[in-house]
Design an enzyme around this catalytic site. Structure first.
Site: not given
Ligand code: ZN
Length: 673
Positions: A464-465, A468, A471
């Protein structure tokens, strides 16, 4: 000697000289950098030249470089490696930063220049991104009240500062209610609880100075207690205390504060010309309007409620089998759900753990990004703020792209949770900058000489991290204010939640989930158990979440209620809230909504992103597989590289050809018919 925070940083790739910075450097550097930023802003506002994009908007983008540097280092260590000195600095810096930003917004000469450009925007010959940054700068100023004058401007300032006071009070009341309540447990009361809950109760007792084990209102203790305690009377007592935080009468009661906050927010929206606060708030989000949020939530509500009621019917039989002739109650849910989980899935964390080595999961996250986007990683040997931190240079086709820092292990000086932040955001103008991105997690550190092992949730958090981080690292825009994760709140979790899907790709687990001792791949039966257990009790989880999101939305829609508790009851009655499921956060302790503005009429955001991540991953599957190169390149081109430089809906539609329906989400949660 020069303050190292203010000196030229001559480390590779713009990394800070962490080994030369001490805590005494922060306060003086902060003051100098703050003053420098204000002086730069004054100079822009007072420029004798006619306003142009370059001398106003681009100049504002470039201002505050020293402040960015100081804060990027400070907030990294304040969150991930705090100490009393850093905590004191944080208390000192927060109000100063708030005053600093309001001084910039209320600078009338600066706003006059921004407004002048905004009014002439069509004649300025701006690129698409320049036009977007101008629009965002103008809109942000107007929404902060920069266009108000006279009594209205004064009233806006008063409303905002009263809201800040009430938000802090709401939080402190909640903390006090949480800290004040304990339930002592006798040795007999501990019967039936697993070892880790008993240990938790004992150490909570010691920490609070009690002479035996206790249950407190900390989520990490009370939830397992409700899950495992066979004592129905104690579960009821604990559940009642937990769900009435902020609602106990006296000085810490939050009901009056919630009512006042709602009234002030309504006034704030009215001063800015909006019919209600939800309309004001959602204007800048991808959802756009309260109706679109309502529509999404109601589509999920009915199947979630049906699934929860079916689960409840089975648990009611279990209650009867235990010889209890009473209605199935809220304090029964977690206990019987746990029994059902064991019976249905029989998933043993201990059996799973050796297959999830941190080192191999990092490798898996990196390798997936290599197959999808061609990223390559080379570990760097540079001093960082803590010896547990590691850094990698990220390149593509031999060209430098970013620095990625991983700070994975829990320690007392780190706040809980996991997060991704940019120590430097990507930008090309006015100065070219490559991203420096950090992932911070709280995984258990292994004893010396042993490999670090993760739980399945931990591994998902790592992916998940890293989503990010991608991105940020793949961002390719002109201006820092729209780069990376600078996007609408209900869009920002798309790249992260989407990346979690690659952990569940069977070929990824087969290659990287290998046993720490034998080196063997995870057996397929175990893998299937993991995947099946992922949607267990999802009806309950979805109902408690959607109910909270709907109450939040209705609080801020239309005329605000003087009696939020009555309003809450009304909304829940209307949707047919099951009596055995409470809201995930009831009003008197709904900190997302009342402690500050961040998630007010925005609690739905997590689900909005989830609709897209489920649908976006389906795009890969439809195209032939999780690593389909054409879909990956579209994902980068239309979403990961664009940051907030284009409206989110436009980006998603460019990637997928249409906006998503709710089907993929329902399927992902196991709620599809
Ligand atoms: Zn998040």
């Amino acid at each position: 000697m020069t303050n190292p925070l203010l000196a030229e940083w001559n480390r590779p790739f713009g990394l800070a000289p962490f080994d030369r910075i001490s805590d005494e450097d922060f306060a003086p550097a902060f003051e100098v950098a703050l003053a420098a930023h204000l002086a730069e802003i004054e100079a822009i506002a007072d420029s004798p030249e006619a306003p142009s994009f370059a001398n106003t908007i681009e100049a504002m983008e470039g201002a505050g470089e020293a402040l960015d540097k100081v804060l990027s280092v400070f907030f990294s260590v304040a969150g991930a490696d705090s100490n009393p000195a850093r905590q004191a600095l944080q208390r000192e810096f927060s109000p100063k930063l708030a005053a600093h930003s309001s001084a910039i917004y209320s600078n009338e000469r600066l706003f006059a220049r921004v407004r002048d450009l905004w009014e002439r925007r069509d004649a300025l010959g701006l690129s698409e991104e320049e036009a977007r940054v101008l629009m965002l700068t103008h809109r942000g100023s107007v929404r902060a009240g920069a266009a108000l004058t006279g009594e209205e401007a004064e009233r806006m300032t008063a409303v905002k500062s009263r809201l800040a006071v009430l938000g802090t009070q709401f939080t402190q009341n909640l903390l006090k209610d949480e800290a004040d309540w304990v339930m002592p447990l006798s040795e007999a009361d501990l019967e039936g609880l697993p070892g880790f809950v008993v240990d938790g109760a004992r150490s909570a007792g010691e920490a609070g100075g009690h002479d035996g084990p206790v249950v407190t209102l900390s989520r990490s203790l009370i939830v397992p207690f409700l899950q495992f305690s066979p004592r129905r009377d104690l579960r009821e007592k604990a559940w009642r205390a937990w769900t009435s935080r902020g609602e106990n009468g006296g000085e810490t009661d939050n009901r009056g504060i919630a009512a006042e906050i709602l009234g002030l927010r309504e006034e704030r929206a009215a001063l800015l010309g909006y019919p209600d606060f939800a309309t004001f708030k959602l204007e800048t989000e991808m959802a756009g309007t309260p109706d679109r949020v309502r529509e999404l939530l109601m589509q999920v509500w009915a199947p979630a409620r049906a699934a929860a009621m079916a689960d409840q019917a089975q648990m009611e039989e279990m209650l009867r089998a235990d010889g209890i002739n009473d209605d199935f109650r809220a304090w029964d849910w977690r206990y019987y759900a746990e029994k059902r989980r064991k019976a249905l899935h029989d998933l043993d964390e201990a059996e799973l753990k050796p297959y999830l080595q941190l080192e191999r999961m990092i490798e898996a996250a990196f390798t997936c990004s290599n197959r999808l986007f061609g990223l390559e990683f080379r570990e760097l040997d540079q001093p960082l703020y803590h010896p547990d931190c590691r850094a990698w240079e990220v390149t593509r086709n031999g060209t430098h792209l970013a620095v990625f820092i991983g700070d994975y292990f829990a320690r007392a000086s780190k706040r809980s949770g996991a997060w991704c932040s940019a120590m430097q955001s990507q930008a090309k103008r006015p100065v070219e900058k490559a991203p420096i991105v950090i992932n911070v997690c709280n995984f258990a550190k292994p004893p010396k000489g042993k490999p670090a092992l993760l739980s399945y949730d931990d591994a998902r958090t790592l992916f998940h991290e890293f989503g990010h981080a991608l991105h940020q690292m793949l961002s390719d825009v002109e201006f820092g204010s729209v780069s990376g994760t600078s996007v609408a709140r209900d869009f920002v979790e798309l790249p992260s939640q989407l990346y979690e899907h690659w952990l569940e790709v069977p070929e990824v687990l087969a290659e990287f989930a290998t046993h720490a001792e034998t080196g063997e791949a995870m057996p397929e039966a175990l893998l299937n158990k993991v995947l099946a257990a992922a949607t267990f009790d999802m009806g309950f989880q979805t109902v408690e979440y959607v109910a909270s999101a709907l109450v939040d939305l209705e609080f801020h829609s239309g005329v605000s209620s003087d009696d939020p508790m009555a309003k809450q009851a009304e909304v829940l009655a209307e949707i047919g809230m099951p009596s055995a499921i409470p809201m995930r956060h009831a009003t008197p302790h709904f900190a997302h909504v009342f402690a500050g503005d961040g998630y007010s009429s925005g609690y739905y955001s997590y689900m909005w992103s989830e609709v897209m991540d489920a649908d976006a991953f389906a795009a890969f599957e439809e195209a032939g597989g999780a690593f389909d190169p054409a879909t990956a390149s579209k994902l980068e081109k239309f979403i990961l590289s664009k940051g907030g430089s284009v409206e989110a809906e436009e980006l998603y539609t460019a990637f997928r050809g249409r906006m998503p329906g709710v089907e993929a989400l329902l399927k992902g949660r196991g709620l599809a018919a």
